[in-house]
Design an enzyme around this catalytic site. Sequence first.
Site, short mmCIF file in Angstrom:
data_model
loop_
_atom_site.label_atom_id
_atom_site.label_comp_id
_atom_site.label_asym_id
_atom_site.label_seq_id
_atom_site.Cartn_x
_atom_site.Cartn_y
_atom_site.Cartn_z
N GLU A 23 0.82 -1.21 0.00
CA GLU A 23 0.00 0.00 0.00
C GLU A 23 0.86 1.26 0.00
O GLU A 23 0.51 2.25 -0.66
CB GLU A 23 -0.94 0.00 1.21
CG GLU A 23 -2.12 -0.96 1.07
CD GLU A 23 -3.02 -0.62 -0.09
OE1 GLU A 23 -3.12 0.57 -0.47
OE2 GLU A 23 -3.63 -1.54 -0.65
N CYS B 212 -25.61 3.37 -11.70
CA CYS B 212 -24.84 4.60 -11.93
C CYS B 212 -25.72 5.77 -12.36
O CYS B 212 -26.29 5.78 -13.46
CB CYS B 212 -23.77 4.34 -12.99
SG CYS B 212 -22.64 5.74 -13.23
N CYS C 218 -13.75 2.33 -14.83
CA CYS C 218 -14.22 3.69 -14.56
C CYS C 218 -13.02 4.64 -14.46
O CYS C 218 -12.76 5.26 -13.43
CB CYS C 218 -15.02 3.70 -13.25
SG CYS C 218 -16.01 5.19 -13.01
N CYS D 251 -17.85 2.36 -19.95
CA CYS D 251 -19.16 2.19 -19.31
C CYS D 251 -19.87 0.92 -19.76
O CYS D 251 -20.60 0.29 -18.97
CB CYS D 251 -20.04 3.41 -19.57
SG CYS D 251 -19.41 4.93 -18.81
#
Length: 524
Positions: free
Chosen positions: A95, A267, A251, A258
């Site tokens: 991370e 959405c 996205c 899409c």
Amino acid sequence: MSRLRSAMQKGKRVALEATETAAPRQKTPKTAVKQEESTDASSSYHTFSDPADVVRFRSQLLNWYDKEKRELPWRTMAVTESDLNIRTYAVWVSEIMLQQTQVATVIDYFNKWMKRWPTVQDLAAATLEEVNQMWAGLGYYSRGKRLHEGAQKVVSELKGQMPRTVDSLLKQLPGVGRYTAAAIGSIALGQVTGAVDGNVIRVLCRLRAIGADSTSPAVTEALWSLANTLVDPERPGDFNQAMMELGARVCTPKGPLCSQCPVQSHCHSYRKVHVKQEQNSKKLLGKLARKTANLPDIEDCTNSGTCSLCPSEPWDDELGVQNFPRKPAKKPPRVERTLTCVVTRPGEEGGDEYLLIQRPNKGLLAGLWEFPSLLLEEENSEMKHKRALCDEISRKLGTNLTESLLQYVGEVVHVFSHIHQTYVVYSVRLTEGDTQTENTQWLSRAALQEAAVSTGLKKIVKLHDSVDGVKEETSKDGKRKKQTGLKNDKKLQTSKKQKLSAANTGGRQLSLSSFFKTVKEECC
């Protein structure tokens, strides 16, 4: 008979008056109900108010993730590593590396890191110099330093045990913020919490048509609330990684796919695009009735005038779903110019050695090694540049250099996140230079490739090599060929501009050996 008619008419008048008087009292509660509905509609537009929708959303997203997820080494360790301490440590390392750095770049660094320091105890025992050396090329070097500090804290203060909760991760590990703690907690420890990074911000803003400044406190808290509502309690780590994967691969900031989105049906921005397209096409065809045109857009928040989550700017048809999210304009980077000098001397084993000076332990590029450098406060003549560099090098080596020894090489541009840096590069070759002071060292070319140096220094080395190579090419009559590496030679700058653009302006930072390989290929 007349009396009867008079009485009936009087009764009708009284009944009518009573009805008219009572009518407003009956309308009042209806109005109140409508206002409550309006308020509820406004708030629910930007959230998931139906529990059934949440369940469907989780199922659709996780089904897609199970089929489409990338196989990444830290994901594999999060699933296969049975030791909770090692698992938490590995996810923590991944991370931190992934902050501001592309996944493709991190994979190799992560594998090398975990091979060298497989446990938090191994990392704590390493030196900061070794950590900086391993981190070289990833950028944002303070991240590596904080990892090292965190590992030493875990060993010395926490008895070698990684924190076990999101709160303790946040409080006890340096450099771990709200998102990082949530990601580690959910992925490594199974803590049920949402995690909101840049990808998730984009996904949530588009899903719920949140168009206000995505960095504002109101939007930030709304997004975390959404993430915590949606997270799957059975698979929190997978869910959060699925959200990030969706933002990274479907996205996306530009050119979102899409048609491939597994949660397209939820959405708001996608539906809004199609409503707008349908309205525009009807207008063009002249089929949109006036009555229909005056109706409110069902895809808009009914309280958009005062809603803290709605966009303040008008909808842009050309942007489509990219109307969301909205971010404030970035501040332009600070412009700096720095004098730097490549100082070389003959090495004991035949090749050149390079003089490097270690930067301070705090601030930009903390603890890394660089060529002798000075921040240029104001533009001066070349002679003043040389004099300033001579003074700096002489101070470091305890010798006296003259300005005539220095040769101008050219300029190198390197853009940090907040600084537009231009290095004004000179070079000098010493016949001897055994004397050195604290925080200086002479490195061979091979050692330089492995040293903890910045990408900016690698660019300087590349420029120096290209110019130095041209200087060695002399014609038969002893005249030097045109020095195509110098600042004023526009042909070299133009011909190499495309080849070097990724190194000069891209987010990915290459290893020093990659730079040298590129130079070799260009010379062939």
